[in-house]
Write a protein that holds these residues in place. Structure first.
Motif, PDB file in Angstrom:
ATOM      1  N   TRP A  58      18.344  -7.537 -49.197  1.00 22.06           N
ATOM      2  CA  TRP A  58      19.485  -6.991 -48.442  1.00 22.06           C
ATOM      3  C   TRP A  58      20.167  -8.086 -47.608  1.00 22.06           C
ATOM      4  O   TRP A  58      21.381  -8.212 -47.596  1.00 22.06           O
ATOM      5  N   GLN A  59      19.354  -8.917 -46.927  1.00 21.28           N
ATOM      6  CA  GLN A  59      19.905 -10.007 -46.107  1.00 21.28           C
ATOM      7  C   GLN A  59      20.673 -11.015 -46.972  1.00 21.28           C
ATOM      8  O   GLN A  59      21.741 -11.483 -46.599  1.00 21.28           O
ATOM      9  N   ALA A  60      20.123 -11.353 -48.139  1.00 25.51           N
ATOM     10  CA  ALA A  60      20.793 -12.291 -49.041  1.00 25.51           C
ATOM     11  C   ALA A  60      22.119 -11.724 -49.517  1.00 25.51           C
ATOM     12  O   ALA A  60      23.135 -12.443 -49.620  1.00 25.51           O
ATOM     13  N   ALA A  61      22.173 -10.445 -49.792  1.00 30.20           N
ATOM     14  CA  ALA A  61      23.408  -9.812 -50.225  1.00 30.20           C
ATOM     15  C   ALA A  61      24.447  -9.835 -49.116  1.00 30.20           C
ATOM     16  O   ALA A  61      25.652 -10.007 -49.369  1.00 30.20           O
ATOM     17  N   LYS A  62      24.001  -9.676 -47.867  1.00 26.65           N
ATOM     18  CA  LYS A  62      24.934  -9.742 -46.740  1.00 26.65           C
ATOM     19  C   LYS A  62      25.562 -11.139 -46.620  1.00 26.65           C
ATOM     20  O   LYS A  62      26.767 -11.295 -46.380  1.00 26.65           O
ATOM     21  N   TYR A  63      24.731 -12.184 -46.820  1.00 28.13           N
ATOM     22  CA  TYR A  63      25.245 -13.554 -46.756  1.00 28.13           C
ATOM     23  C   TYR A  63      26.246 -13.821 -47.891  1.00 28.13           C
ATOM     24  O   TYR A  63      27.272 -14.475 -47.697  1.00 28.13           O
ATOM     25  N   THR A  64      25.923 -13.280 -49.076  1.00 29.36           N
ATOM     26  CA  THR A  64      26.834 -13.456 -50.210  1.00 29.36           C
ATOM     27  C   THR A  64      28.158 -12.771 -49.939  1.00 29.36           C
ATOM     28  O   THR A  64      29.242 -13.305 -50.250  1.00 29.36           O
ATOM     29  N   GLU A  65      28.102 -11.579 -49.326  1.00 30.95           N
ATOM     30  CA  GLU A  65      29.328 -10.875 -48.968  1.00 30.95           C
ATOM     31  C   GLU A  65      30.146 -11.669 -47.953  1.00 30.95           C
ATOM     32  O   GLU A  65      31.371 -11.783 -48.067  1.00 30.95           O
ATOM     33  N   SER A  66      29.483 -12.241 -46.940  1.00 31.66           N
ATOM     34  CA  SER A  66      30.189 -13.028 -45.916  1.00 31.66           C
ATOM     35  C   SER A  66      30.882 -14.249 -46.531  1.00 31.66           C
ATOM     36  O   SER A  66      32.033 -14.559 -46.208  1.00 31.66           O
ATOM     37  N   ALA A  67      30.172 -14.930 -47.436  1.00 30.55           N
ATOM     38  CA  ALA A  67      30.763 -16.105 -48.089  1.00 30.55           C
ATOM     39  C   ALA A  67      31.978 -15.701 -48.927  1.00 30.55           C
ATOM     40  O   ALA A  67      33.017 -16.387 -48.914  1.00 30.55           O
ATOM     41  N   ALA A  68      31.887 -14.593 -49.649  1.00 24.13           N
ATOM     42  CA  ALA A  68      32.999 -14.132 -50.476  1.00 24.13           C
ATOM     43  C   ALA A  68      34.189 -13.736 -49.607  1.00 24.13           C
ATOM     44  O   ALA A  68      35.354 -13.988 -49.963  1.00 24.13           O
ATOM     45  N   PHE A  69      33.897 -13.128 -48.444  1.00 23.64           N
ATOM     46  CA  PHE A  69      34.973 -12.734 -47.532  1.00 23.64           C
ATOM     47  C   PHE A  69      35.707 -13.971 -46.985  1.00 23.64           C
ATOM     48  O   PHE A  69      36.941 -13.978 -46.873  1.00 23.64           O
ATOM     49  N   GLN A  70      34.939 -15.025 -46.636  1.00 22.59           N
ATOM     50  CA  GLN A  70      35.564 -16.254 -46.130  1.00 22.59           C
ATOM     51  C   GLN A  70      36.455 -16.905 -47.206  1.00 22.59           C
ATOM     52  O   GLN A  70      37.533 -17.407 -46.903  1.00 22.59           O
ATOM     53  N   MET A  71      36.019 -16.897 -48.436  1.00 17.24           N
ATOM     54  CA  MET A  71      36.822 -17.443 -49.520  1.00 17.24           C
ATOM     55  C   MET A  71      38.106 -16.644 -49.694  1.00 17.24           C
ATOM     56  O   MET A  71      39.192 -17.209 -49.954  1.00 17.24           O
ATOM     57  N   TYR A  72      38.003 -15.339 -49.533  1.00 12.68           N
ATOM     58  CA  TYR A  72      39.177 -14.486 -49.628  1.00 12.68           C
ATOM     59  C   TYR A  72      40.165 -14.798 -48.501  1.00 12.68           C
ATOM     60  O   TYR A  72      41.376 -14.896 -48.722  1.00 12.68           O
ATOM     61  N   GLN A  73      39.635 -14.991 -47.275  1.00 12.57           N
ATOM     62  CA  GLN A  73      40.494 -15.335 -46.142  1.00 12.57           C
ATOM     63  C   GLN A  73      41.192 -16.684 -46.351  1.00 12.57           C
ATOM     64  O   GLN A  73      42.374 -16.841 -46.046  1.00 12.57           O
ATOM     65  N   MET A  74      40.459 -17.664 -46.880  1.00 12.11           N
ATOM     66  CA  MET A  74      41.042 -18.977 -47.151  1.00 12.11           C
ATOM     67  C   MET A  74      42.166 -18.888 -48.175  1.00 12.11           C
ATOM     68  O   MET A  74      43.206 -19.542 -48.041  1.00 12.11           O
TER      69      MET A  74
END
Length: 324
Positions: free
Chosen positions: A154-170
């Motif tokens: 679950w924690q790893a999935a949260k980190y993956t989601e955060s990274a994907a969100f940052q890429m989307y913002q960029m």
């Protein structure tokens, strides 16, 4: 009759004596000092700052040249190739700068958003999975190891989601301001390179910066012209002057600003000249010993004089004579 002959002989004798006396008198009179000089004129060399093969020489010896007139052309395939390279580099830099200003394409932004939503859905699923496993652990159905594994996923999935969100913002924000400035400066640098090569290319069409008469043509069509090598020399016949080498004991006759008369054999007439320059340092071109026992000598000074009436008929190398 006899007295007349005597008188005639006396007159002849007196005339002969007078002639002999005058001859002796004139023979011992100081002779005028003659100083010979030469006409010089301003000369210019027409050359190119880039090497190349002579394509055409458009003037001949003796031609009168106007300022801005095309003198010769060069053929340089290397410069043409460099110009193409520089223009291609300028276009590439401009495209990168435009991309930095515009930002990511709508498809890229949508793809980044989809990756973020995918990661978010995976994180939500892993969170629910962890809650179920934790409840089973509390009921004693599953081991603690299984619960820890579910929590880690679950924690790893949260980190993956955060990274994907940052890429989307960029992707939405586009390039950073520093990146845009760097891209714009690269465009300016590329434009400068193009301008530099264009300047070299323009220098394959050599025009005269001066007016005058062609004195020499040193290279012809098909020959290689090194950088800075004079291809054509031009003489400005309107900027001519006289050069005299004057021994210092006669220097008193030539002061700056003084006018003197000189005879030019080539033109069979005399011209007025004004002393414009006297060399500061004497030379030993011609000298005369003033004291043989002590070895003193007289030096020679170079004098430049400008004609009072500048005449286009004055040619380089003409002799002139000044009598003192």
């Amino acid at each position: 009759m006899k007295s007349n002959q005597t008188l005639s002989l006396a007159v002849v004798g007196l005339a002969l004596a007078g002639w002999v006396g005058y001859s002796f008198y004139t023979a011992y009179q100081p002779q005028p000092m003659r100083i010979q000089g030469m006409i010089e004129a301003q000369q210019y060399s027409i050359s190119s700052k880039v090497p190349g093969r002579i394509d055409q020489v458009l003037v001949r010896k003796g031609d009168n040249i106007e300022k801005g007139q095309l003198i010769f052309t060069l053929h340089s395939p290397e410069i043409e190739a460099k110009l193409e390279q520089a223009k291609a580099g300028e276009k590439a830099a401009g495209a990168l700068a435009q991309e930095a200003e515009t930002g990511a394409r709508s498809q890229q932004i949508q793809a980044s958003k989809d990756q973020w939503l995918k990661a978010k859905a995976a994180a939500d699923l892993m969170e629910k999975t962890y809650q179920r496993v934790n409840n089973l652990y509390a009921d004693g159905v599953v081991a603690e190891q299984k619960r820890d594994e579910a929590r880690t996923q679950w924690q790893a999935a949260k980190y993956t989601e955060s990274a994907a969100f940052q890429m989307y913002q960029m992707a939405k924000e586009g390039a950073r301001e520093e990146t845009k400035v760097a891209a714009a400066e690269k465009v300016r640098m590329a434009a400068g390179q193009v301008a530099e090569v264009e300047a070299f290319a323009a220098d394959t069409q050599i025009e005269s910066w001066f007016e005058g008469e062609v004195a020499q043509v040193l290279l012809q069509s098909g020959e290689l012209a090194p950088q800075g090598f004079p291809v054509v020399t031009i003489t400005d016949t309107k900027d001519a002057w006289a050069v005299l080498n004057v021994r210092e004991d006669y220097l008193k006759h030539f002061k700056k600003g003084d006018t003197f008369e000189a005879y030019l054999p080539a033109l069979d007439r005399s011209e007025q000249f004004v002393v414009a320059h006297i060399a500061v340092m004497g030379d030993f071109a011609t000298w005369r010993s003033t004291d043989a026992s002590q070895g003193f000598d007289l030096r020679t000074f170079e004098i430049e004089a400008r004609p009072v009436n500048q005449d286009s008929e004055l040619r380089v190398g003409m002799s002139l004579v000044v009598e003192l």
